[in-house]
Design a protein around this motif. Sequence first.
Motif, PDB file in Angstrom:
ATOM      1  N   PHE A   4       0.689  -1.169   0.093  1.00 45.76           N
ATOM      2  CA  PHE A   4       0.356  -0.032   0.223  1.00 45.76           C
ATOM      3  C   PHE A   4       0.998   1.370   0.271  1.00 45.76           C
ATOM      4  N   ILE A   5       2.186   1.150   1.406  1.00 47.02           N
ATOM      5  CA  ILE A   5       3.195   2.579   0.960  1.00 47.02           C
ATOM      6  C   ILE A   5       3.031   2.060  -0.117  1.00 47.02           C
ATOM      7  N   GLU A   6       3.909   1.498  -1.439  1.00 44.37           N
ATOM      8  CA  GLU A   6       4.553   1.696  -2.461  1.00 44.37           C
ATOM      9  C   GLU A   6       3.584   2.586  -3.400  1.00 44.37           C
ATOM     10  N   LEU A   7       2.310   1.864  -3.521  1.00 46.26           N
ATOM     11  CA  LEU A   7       1.392   2.358  -4.581  1.00 46.26           C
ATOM     12  C   LEU A   7       1.920   3.859  -3.952  1.00 46.26           C
ATOM     13  N   VAL A   8       0.917   4.087  -3.227  1.00 43.02           N
ATOM     14  CA  VAL A   8       0.987   5.781  -2.666  1.00 43.02           C
ATOM     15  C   VAL A   8       2.258   5.831  -2.943  1.00 43.02           C
ATOM     16  N   LYS A   9       3.049   5.963  -3.245  1.00 39.83           N
ATOM     17  CA  LYS A   9       5.084   6.578  -3.415  1.00 39.83           C
ATOM     18  C   LYS A   9       4.269   7.136  -4.932  1.00 39.83           C
TER      19      LYS A   9
END
Length: 309
Positions: free
Chosen positions: A38-43
Amino acid sequence: KFDLTLHAEEHSGGIHCRFEYCTALFEEETIARWASHFIELVKGVTADTKMRISEMQLLPAAERNLLLEKMGQYAAYPRNENIVSLFEKKAAEHPEHLAVVYGHSQLTYRDLNEKAERTAAMLIKQGVRTGDIVGLMLDRSPDMIIGILSILKAGGAYLPIDPEYPQERISFMLNDSGAEMLLTERGQNKPADYNGPIMYIDEGDSDSIPDDLNIQETLSDQPAYVIYTSGTTGQPKGVIVEHRNVISLLKHQNLPFKFGHEDVWTFFHSYCFDFSVWEMFGGLLNGSTLVVVSKETTRDPHAFRLLLK
């Protein structure tokens, strides 16, 4: 309240996210991995707000490399072989070894290979060509194995049909698959609404194998069999499986088992069910002995235990 919830709360200068999840369904490691995705996607999205959905990444570079490079390597298998070629090699290596056992009936690898050759010659003489689908409707017996091998030797793909199927399903499978022929045994009812040629497996018993028999080379990407789904969610659908699919299943590198001619396999499942392929060819392509389990024994756990002993 729910199996998985993501709570997002504004904090000074940012957003604090918290997963709440059902521990009976998810491991903590799974949720932690999803959080990193999820963090990778948001980044990625915040770095480029014009990014197309198809360009978005869930996996960090290290995990992507692990999946694609390290775990994505295909296991090697003999890509130019087919079911027939591997079987014939085993028949040549151990011609007198027991290939098929059914009650008091026994066939050596030489017997099985010769009987399948004779029936294949009969099929070719009747017009079966490379890639043709041939219906096979037989009860459990050595003839079932002979029939399968003979169709493959003739270059065809076998369509397994249980004689106990309703007539409507049998006719549908034959017509829907475009089967060129039905190979069966005497005593079986002629399928209604099927007008194609019918051959009986015992017709080839007395025939000699002609010297000019034109058996074309079987390619690894040729269809080997067609198995139909149950049809519980609509019309049954035929699934075509190629020779190379079977070979890659049985003969790939790093298989955790070693099989040989000293092993004994049971042919337990219906040949209309895909697992039968592992049983049949797992035995025959490794030079092992294949014990055909009678229909009565498959339904009696005590009898099956005694057979295994």
